[in-house]
Scaffold this active site. Structure first.
Site, mmCIF file in Angstrom:
data_model
loop_
_atom_site.group_PDB
_atom_site.id
_atom_site.type_symbol
_atom_site.label_atom_id
_atom_site.label_comp_id
_atom_site.label_asym_id
_atom_site.label_seq_id
_atom_site.Cartn_x
_atom_site.Cartn_y
_atom_site.Cartn_z
ATOM 1 N N GLY A 53 70.204 -14.784 -49.734
ATOM 2 C CA GLY A 53 68.789 -15.111 -49.738
ATOM 3 C C GLY A 53 68.569 -16.533 -50.232
ATOM 4 O O GLY A 53 69.426 -17.123 -50.894
ATOM 5 N N CYS A 54 67.413 -17.063 -49.916
ATOM 6 C CA CYS A 54 67.144 -18.460 -50.279
ATOM 7 C C CYS A 54 67.027 -18.632 -51.791
ATOM 8 O O CYS A 54 67.639 -19.533 -52.374
ATOM 9 C CB CYS A 54 65.911 -18.972 -49.558
ATOM 10 S SG CYS A 54 64.454 -17.912 -49.694
ATOM 11 N N TYR A 55 66.256 -17.774 -52.444
ATOM 12 C CA TYR A 55 66.162 -17.869 -53.906
ATOM 13 C C TYR A 55 67.517 -17.633 -54.566
ATOM 14 O O TYR A 55 67.908 -18.384 -55.472
ATOM 15 C CB TYR A 55 65.144 -16.859 -54.449
ATOM 16 C CG TYR A 55 63.690 -17.195 -54.258
ATOM 17 C CD1 TYR A 55 63.135 -18.349 -54.810
ATOM 18 C CD2 TYR A 55 62.847 -16.337 -53.559
ATOM 19 C CE1 TYR A 55 61.777 -18.634 -54.661
ATOM 20 C CE2 TYR A 55 61.491 -16.618 -53.411
ATOM 21 C CZ TYR A 55 60.961 -17.764 -53.964
ATOM 22 O OH TYR A 55 59.627 -18.038 -53.828
#
Lengths: 342, 342, 342, 342
Positions: D145-147
């Site tokens: 995921g990006c986070y």
């Protein structure tokens, strides 16, 4: 009989905002406006949004010019307020929107500002316990910093209720107007649009000791603060994300109750219904504060988040609110809780 | 005795803005608020910036709900206003913020909207010659479109003075709120931030016939209009850049004189001092209009530029201004010329 | 064997952008980088997005430092390029991204820049008729201005085909990077976010004579130009909305045919399918140009709109494209038509 | 021989970004592109920035269409990847940019996604200890995921070095593209411009267990995570502000040393020089990560901050980087560390 107000530093963002609010204040008449390098210029050029004052011309910031007013708002670089205030005499209400008189601890001032401490004035955050009594009738007000306003209103209910451990971790995002109107390369639109970046990381931001002072007062004991400010691509607004370990036995209900108790009667601070979160757009241009809080049970932390307009409630709105109290006017007079959105 | 106002379509941007302004209006009491798909929801969820109305709940848009008010503001999809107005009766002031009753020419309506023309109501742009007389005492107001407001206020002085040839070229940039609150992929923040793009190019935008109507009325003869709207990466504001060939013999002085004559007494339209140009930020949230004009002598064109807030003066502010006139209240009551900037 | 390139003015936006593009160019090796007030500083501080060059240090802009390169890009304040170019000798390819050598008419230069005209170099807009032949093998290139690039590519097909009358009306919106990196109050993020404003209105912008020059050359006769630039709240991009009366007998089909003919073989200029309009976000960071054109039959005007990235195709990308031609490299080498979106 | 790649979900932001990167990849040939509701449409309409693919038409997302490629990138709603992957067979490299195969703990999946756990694939964050070996030769990759990408790269050096206590507090700001292209009212440009707001507060965001998984793996023991994501008014970028108590005896030097050791050889993760802080603009459009860390001695916390482009390194760039490793290509092939700024 109208309150006659002067604004020193009328060409900057804080000065412009206090004028915007005073123009809407039914009991205030705007008197002298002063600047430094901008003295002699029309306000219509410097603050083109203040149409009713377009033809006013800035004067020099001198005691003579500022004399003869009931209230003088100071929006000056730090270190300059004491000398001006002294010349104005004890009967004039001096509202300092700068930092000079916020800190109680001279050592803190010297460490963060590198100069001699000028003193401490009654602190213009009426929502703090006991603050309204200290502000009533005063002739000197130290307006809080914008970050301390946002952070304190998010966290003081937890500390006042004794439900939070004594280390707070705060990450706040501010619009660019918080950095003022002096042109610097890193504040150019080309640089800030589309970018988030931190600054003053690691305890170095000058608002840190002020936050510590407020939270410690609420707690009745020293609260340590990790504060990281970030610059967000918007002109106005602060979103403060604050957290602290919950003390043993604290529940979601006790957290909510602490906040409801602390904020229930506040005209400007609005504890949102459960499930709704603050947004800076909702308080744009207004003196309102949105607060929400939750207990993250998986990690045992209280997460409290607030949104303010850094120029309004965070500076000029807080200044007018405290002025109202000092002068015995209704606290909400001339101030709005309605944001300009979308 | 307060004017009691209802707002149909209170969950959208026009409805929210008229509520924002009515909350600050000293003679208005806010009555029923209605929505369609949003009926039953709290306004605090739908319009979180309108804090004083947070606990109000939207009702269905029916004649029963809207009955019993002095004024009803309609912020409905086009084609729906006639039926509602009819049910409200002739004594209620109906202020339609939609397009239904703006156009005088039924053929124009049918061409641009593809349905039967509902009629024509007094047009709520008080600055146009004769408009205030037509609005006084009326119980039906067609609020102008946002682009026509900006463009007309920039160009009507030239046409009224007979100094401009009959073809106007207009390029206007609007903030995204002009496109409304219905979610569409091209209006996502990810799409619009950092981007400028045109739409409705080549005469296709529905505001074109309204602009033609206004400028032709001012000129006393048909004015043709090339109108290109563009979407700008900002929530609010319209900057309209308008030009037309100057008629023979027109000088910089005669241009300036025409605009000073037309705008000198207007409370909301401000012809800027020479050398200063409009900026949408300066009128953010306000009912003010900034106008500047110049004669480009190298090409013989009059260039007139205006800035408005599309939701305020361009929609809800214009609506309140016209309501004031219709009801015999002071025209400026509850409206501000102070922008929220920076 | 690599082409060795130096960049004078590497700390500004044009200099940074040419470095960004040269880093991706397979035949170029980056040599000396110079600045003025920034000499001695790390590029990692000044241009933190250029990670592979972070440890390079800016040198003084002197002939000694710039000597020994095959190509020297000049991103200097106007008036300084001639002296530097002379010292570099005739065999070095000098690509001037400033204005000094763009104008053919000395009187135009003197009127708009107020100094002596330095001369005229081959003009780096390869898409203009005959331009590629003039650029091949040259050792001096005048890179076009950003607005002239956008406007010329939108309108020259109409003038080259003889379908447009000789008065063009142009309104263009530019991102703030077009104004450079020197900090000025009106370019602060706080000022530009949320605001559209015009500048240089009435023929005063320095890019006006360059636009006239290009369109007149395409038309074979003098074209007059009304040019209004506006500042848009985005870091990059130009959207140019251009129009001119269609000559008698011109049809929608003949307009389309003229543009297809002029642009069909262009690697960087993309005439969009009918019904689709340019957006600056689509060309963000790329050398691509989006163009669309339509005949507004109701007013008889050709409306041509283009979108470019002002720093890429509008400055540094155009510079690299022309460098490729001058050096006999494939014109598209190292350049992209892929925008960074959303 | 080129690697032939298909992209399922090519009309969304992740799909568009992987195409943008693959177009610049020297060893990849772009094969089938699929969509769901958009099948049959031109990519030029859906992704107008991908000019070289403008005439490609989206097909249905079926096994037949996706068959015959060496690599298939999946940008699908969660829950759909397993079925597609199974049909593609074990020899095709399937790179899942969704969440389905990221989590090791089925209970975590079920709690946060409410469906049956599909399994766990090699995790595509090459910078984690041991990750490159696990990715080499694999035919299944779960892209982080990006986070979690931003947070893990900021904090894993501290946990790997054993200098941080086991509770991390994270506040991250993301651009709006992280929320995808499906139109929702709260993601409209009108809503997000000028506003910061939190969401998923109190441990509810689906990226929380993924962050816990990564940090716990680095620490060798369970790390608890307080994670608050906020939505920032920008299209791209994540700024992750992370902190944890320093273990006793940790000094500024030992913190710096831990980060230098962990990141020294990373091609994409750049530990900034002391005193310089990450900015999302600096990594715009690139696969680079900026990291800075400091020990706040006044409170004994390690503050680590990272900036990434959420669509590039945070999604599609990380996907291509891992693809390169899986296929035995140079890890940096086709990827850039150069941001598009300003």
């Amino acid at each position: 009989m109208a309150v006659r107000a002067a604004v020193a530093g009328a060409s900057g963002y804080a000065g412009g905002e206090v004028l915007r609010l005073l123009l809407a204040h039914p009991e205030v008449e705007i008197g002298a406006l002063t600047g430094n390098s901008n003295a002699g210029q029309r306000l219509g050029t410097l603050q083109p949004h203040l149409l009713p004052l377009a033809d006013r011309v800035l004067q020099e910031t001198t005691a003579d010019v500022l004399a003869g007013h009931d209230v003088v708002f100071l929006a000056l670089p730090h270190g300059q307020s004491a000398a001006v205030a002294e010349q104005l005499g004890p009967d004039v209400l001096v509202v300092d929107m700068g930092a000079d008189f916020r800190l109680e601890d001279a050592a803190d001032w010297e460490k963060f500002y590198g100069s001699a401490h000028a003193g401490t004035w009654p602190y213009g955050l009426p929502e703090l316990p006991g603050a309204r009594a200290r502000l009533t009738g005063t002739r000197r007000i130290a307006v809080p910093g914008c970050y301390p306003t946002a952070v304190t209103l998010a966290l003081f209910p937890a500390y006042a209720a004794g439900i939070a451990e004594d280390e707070a971790v705060i990450v706040a995002a501010s619009g660019t107007s918080g950095a003022g109107k002096a042109p610097k390369p890193n504040l150019l639109g080309s640089e800030v649009m589309g970018s988030m970046s931190p600054y003053g990381v690691g305890g170095g931001h000058r608002h840190t000791p002020e936050i510590v002072q407020n939270l410690s007062a609420a707690a009745g004991s020293r609260v340590s603060v990790s504060f990281t400010p970030t610059l967000a691509p918007m002109p106005r607004g602060i979103l403060a994300t604050c957290s602290a370990k919950a003390k043993p036995g604290v529940t979601a209900e006790s957290v909510r109750a602490a906040y409801e108790k602390a904020l229930a009667d506040e005209p400007f601070v609005h504890l949102l219904p459960e499930g709704q979160w603050p947004a800076t757009a909702s308080v744009y241009g207004s003196n309102a504060v949105q607060v929400q809080v939750v207990l993250d049970e998986s990690v045992g932390r209280i997460i409290a988040i607030s949104a303010i307009d850094n120029l309004a409630k965070g500076t000029a709105g807080g200044a007018v609110q405290s002025m109202n109290i000092a002068l015995g006017l209704p606290e909400e007079l001339g101030l709005s809780t309605i944001g300009v959105a979308p």
